[in-house]
Design a protein around this motif. Structure first.
Motif, PDB file in Angstrom:
ATOM      1  N   ALA A 255      13.691  76.780 -82.614  1.00 18.14           N
ATOM      2  CA  ALA A 255      12.531  77.166 -81.804  1.00 18.14           C
ATOM      3  C   ALA A 255      11.373  76.203 -81.987  1.00 18.14           C
ATOM      4  O   ALA A 255      10.620  75.932 -81.042  1.00 18.14           O
ATOM      5  CB  ALA A 255      12.100  78.582 -82.176  1.00 18.14           C
ATOM      6  N   ALA A 256      11.232  75.658 -83.204  1.00 16.14           N
ATOM      7  CA  ALA A 256      10.133  74.726 -83.483  1.00 16.14           C
ATOM      8  C   ALA A 256      10.395  73.349 -82.882  1.00 16.14           C
ATOM      9  O   ALA A 256       9.485  72.715 -82.333  1.00 16.14           O
ATOM     10  CB  ALA A 256       9.919  74.614 -84.988  1.00 16.14           C
ATOM     11  N   LYS A 257      11.654  72.883 -82.976  1.00 17.12           N
ATOM     12  CA  LYS A 257      11.964  71.524 -82.540  1.00 17.12           C
ATOM     13  C   LYS A 257      12.351  71.443 -81.063  1.00 17.12           C
ATOM     14  O   LYS A 257      12.210  70.381 -80.441  1.00 17.12           O
ATOM     15  CB  LYS A 257      13.092  70.943 -83.400  1.00 17.12           C
ATOM     16  CG  LYS A 257      12.699  70.689 -84.851  1.00 17.12           C
ATOM     17  CD  LYS A 257      13.798  69.949 -85.604  1.00 17.12           C
ATOM     18  CE  LYS A 257      13.349  69.570 -87.014  1.00 17.12           C
ATOM     19  NZ  LYS A 257      14.391  68.795 -87.747  1.00 17.12           N
ATOM     20  N   ALA A 258      12.865  72.537 -80.516  1.00 12.55           N
ATOM     21  CA  ALA A 258      13.255  72.554 -79.097  1.00 12.55           C
ATOM     22  C   ALA A 258      12.820  73.866 -78.486  1.00 12.55           C
ATOM     23  O   ALA A 258      13.652  74.711 -78.114  1.00 12.55           O
ATOM     24  CB  ALA A 258      14.763  72.353 -78.962  1.00 12.55           C
ATOM     25  N   PRO A 259      11.516  74.095 -78.387  1.00 15.77           N
ATOM     26  CA  PRO A 259      11.001  75.384 -77.908  1.00 15.77           C
ATOM     27  C   PRO A 259      11.518  75.734 -76.516  1.00 15.77           C
ATOM     28  O   PRO A 259      11.586  74.882 -75.634  1.00 15.77           O
ATOM     29  CB  PRO A 259       9.487  75.188 -77.921  1.00 15.77           C
ATOM     30  CG  PRO A 259       9.260  73.706 -77.978  1.00 15.77           C
ATOM     31  CD  PRO A 259      10.431  73.135 -78.688  1.00 15.77           C
ATOM     32  N   GLY A 260      11.930  76.998 -76.371  1.00 15.56           N
ATOM     33  CA  GLY A 260      12.410  77.470 -75.086  1.00 15.56           C
ATOM     34  C   GLY A 260      13.863  77.174 -74.807  1.00 15.56           C
ATOM     35  O   GLY A 260      14.397  77.604 -73.778  1.00 15.56           O
ATOM     36  N   ASN A 261      14.544  76.461 -75.723  1.00 17.76           N
ATOM     37  CA  ASN A 261      15.956  76.115 -75.514  1.00 17.76           C
ATOM     38  C   ASN A 261      16.837  77.258 -76.024  1.00 17.76           C
ATOM     39  O   ASN A 261      16.739  77.645 -77.189  1.00 17.76           O
ATOM     40  CB  ASN A 261      16.282  74.808 -76.241  1.00 17.76           C
ATOM     41  CG  ASN A 261      17.660  74.272 -75.891  1.00 17.76           C
ATOM     42  OD1 ASN A 261      18.672  74.870 -76.215  1.00 17.76           O
ATOM     43  ND2 ASN A 261      17.685  73.137 -75.210  1.00 17.76           N
ATOM     44  N   GLU A 262      17.704  77.796 -75.160  1.00 21.26           N
ATOM     45  CA  GLU A 262      18.492  78.964 -75.534  1.00 21.26           C
ATOM     46  C   GLU A 262      19.625  78.640 -76.491  1.00 21.26           C
ATOM     47  O   GLU A 262      20.174  79.557 -77.143  1.00 21.26           O
ATOM     48  CB  GLU A 262      19.072  79.641 -74.281  1.00 21.26           C
ATOM     49  CG  GLU A 262      20.095  78.808 -73.532  1.00 21.26           C
ATOM     50  CD  GLU A 262      20.793  79.590 -72.417  1.00 21.26           C
ATOM     51  OE1 GLU A 262      20.643  80.832 -72.400  1.00 21.26           O
ATOM     52  OE2 GLU A 262      21.481  78.962 -71.596  1.00 21.26           O
ATOM     53  N   ILE A 263      19.991  77.380 -76.612  1.00 21.30           N
ATOM     54  CA  ILE A 263      21.092  76.998 -77.485  1.00 21.30           C
ATOM     55  C   ILE A 263      20.592  76.571 -78.864  1.00 21.30           C
ATOM     56  O   ILE A 263      21.227  76.860 -79.884  1.00 21.30           O
ATOM     57  CB  ILE A 263      21.929  75.884 -76.817  1.00 21.30           C
ATOM     58  CG1 ILE A 263      22.649  76.469 -75.599  1.00 21.30           C
ATOM     59  CG2 ILE A 263      22.918  75.263 -77.800  1.00 21.30           C
ATOM     60  CD1 ILE A 263      23.392  75.468 -74.775  1.00 21.30           C
ATOM     61  N   ALA A 264      19.457  75.911 -78.907  1.00 20.86           N
ATOM     62  CA  ALA A 264      18.902  75.450 -80.185  1.00 20.86           C
ATOM     63  C   ALA A 264      18.779  76.620 -81.153  1.00 20.86           C
ATOM     64  O   ALA A 264      18.242  77.670 -80.820  1.00 20.86           O
ATOM     65  CB  ALA A 264      17.534  74.813 -79.961  1.00 20.86           C
ATOM     66  N   GLY A 265      19.334  76.422 -82.356  1.00 19.80           N
ATOM     67  CA  GLY A 265      19.276  77.460 -83.378  1.00 19.80           C
ATOM     68  C   GLY A 265      20.394  78.471 -83.325  1.00 19.80           C
ATOM     69  O   GLY A 265      20.492  79.334 -84.203  1.00 19.80           O
ATOM     70  N   HIS A 266      21.255  78.385 -82.309  1.00 16.84           N
ATOM     71  CA  HIS A 266      22.297  79.400 -82.129  1.00 16.84           C
ATOM     72  C   HIS A 266      23.705  78.801 -82.004  1.00 16.84           C
ATOM     73  O   HIS A 266      24.655  79.551 -81.726  1.00 16.84           O
ATOM     74  CB  HIS A 266      21.995  80.235 -80.887  1.00 16.84           C
ATOM     75  CG  HIS A 266      20.655  80.911 -80.941  1.00 16.84           C
ATOM     76  ND1 HIS A 266      20.396  82.007 -81.722  1.00 16.84           N
ATOM     77  CD2 HIS A 266      19.476  80.600 -80.325  1.00 16.84           C
ATOM     78  CE1 HIS A 266      19.135  82.368 -81.585  1.00 16.84           C
ATOM     79  NE2 HIS A 266      18.544  81.549 -80.738  1.00 16.84           N
ATOM     80  N   ALA A 267      23.868  77.525 -82.220  1.00 18.65           N
ATOM     81  CA  ALA A 267      25.168  76.882 -81.999  1.00 18.65           C
ATOM     82  C   ALA A 267      26.218  77.378 -82.993  1.00 18.65           C
ATOM     83  O   ALA A 267      25.934  77.569 -84.180  1.00 18.65           O
ATOM     84  CB  ALA A 267      25.029  75.361 -82.099  1.00 18.65           C
TER      85      ALA A 267
END
Length: 329
Positions: A255-267
């Protein structure tokens, strides 16, 4: 139920036959006894029955089918088929007969080709190249597959990331330095493999030392291009990048490095930019996080043939055989 117990259960539901050509290896015979006692699948061993029985005297392998190349009733048909498949490459009846009687890997793959077995597992004593060479020559690639690659299923204990601590890492064992098109193909195959084996939605993170333009380098450009291609070719899967590994799997960092990206942090499917990165990372995860590493599992061959690490245990072989049986379904 653990990942591998769930895989074993699925294997039992549609019983397959897996050939284990490294039948003079004690780990193979120990694994065979466990596979048969747990009723995971049927097993074919290749070699002299007396020698195999002597090596495996401490294990109950009595339910395994043992095929001796020197007395195999179907050998003539196998030789003729190998000549048919490889005649343009100079294969003759004499050469085919010699190969199938002396090289258990080739005979094992031919058993898969001819339908006697549904898949093959080897690599405890053979290199990846030796295991996959006959597979690519005889079985070839699956329809609509651009590239044969490999992956590991990583099961990390006490892990809040991925799918309940389960990840697919790819490619960690086969494609040395994929270009953008090849990296995209690996992403698509890995997503399919995750869905098939884990039974959950694949979320693919294309890994780099950069997150969404934080660094500039031709290596980053390759991952950016691969991500574009993969998203275009495989719209049915969630794929994005480029991500640093922490941004790919840790929600707060994503969320911090790619805010708003639904995949970032969940791969839960991690696609590495090259073999060095993938191989190093899977071994570190296995040792430092005490993770179970199942693989390398191949993807893209017309029928399942899987390679083992030469440092594998008998328990590792059991796991890969169970996965191979499920792939064969």
């Amino acid at each position: 139920m653990s990942f591998i117990e769930a895989i074993k259960d699925r294997a039992r539901q549609s019983r397959k036959t897996i050939v284990l050509p490294e039948s003079m290896e004690i780990r193979t015979l120990e694994a065979t006894a466990q596979i048969l006692s747990e009723d995971i699948c049927d097993v074919i061993l290749i070699g002299d029955k007396d020698e195999i029985t002597n090596i495996g005297m401490n294990f109950d392998i009595s339910r395994a089918t043992i095929v001796d190349p020197n007395s195999f009733e179907q050998m003539d048909a196998y030789v003729a088929k190998l000549v048919e498949l490889r005649e343009k490459k100079g294969m003759t009846l004499e050469k085919a007969g010699e190969i199938l009687k002396t090289d258990a890997l080739y005979l094992g793959v031919m058993m898969v080709k001819m339908g006697l077995a549904d898949g093959m597992v080897a690599g405890a004593v053979n290199s990846t190249a030796n295991v996959l060479r006959p597979s690519l020559q005889i079985l070839k690639t699956a329809p609509n597959t651009k590239l044969v690659s490999s992956f590991f299923v990583m099961v990390v204990p006490n892990c809040e990331f991925g799918h309940q601590g389960i990840f697919v890492y790819s490619d960690c064992g086969l494609v040395q330095n994929p270009n953008a098109e090849e990296l995209a193909a690996i992403a698509g195959s890995s997503a399919k493999s995750f869905k098939s084996l884990v039974g959950a939605e694949p979320i693919v993170g294309m890994l780099s030392h950069s997150t969404k333009g934080s660094a500039t380098h031709p290596d980053v450009d390759k991952v950016v291009e691969a991500t574009k291609i993969a998203k275009s070719l495989y719209p049915e899967y969630k794929i994005d990048g480029e991500f640093q590994s922490d941004a790919a799997i840790v929600p707060s960092i994503g969320a911090a490095k790619a805010p708003g990206n639904e995949i970032a942090g969940h791969a839960n499917v991690l696609v590495f930019p090259d073999l060095d990165a993938g191989n190093i990372c899977y071994k570190l995860t296995e040792r430092l996080a005490k993770a179970d590493a199942y693989g390398p599992i191949t993807q893209g061959i017309a029928k399942p043939v899987n390679d083992l690490s030469r440092g594998c245990t008998a328990e590792d072989i059991v796991g890969v055989v169970a996965i191979t049986a499920v792939q064969a379904q």
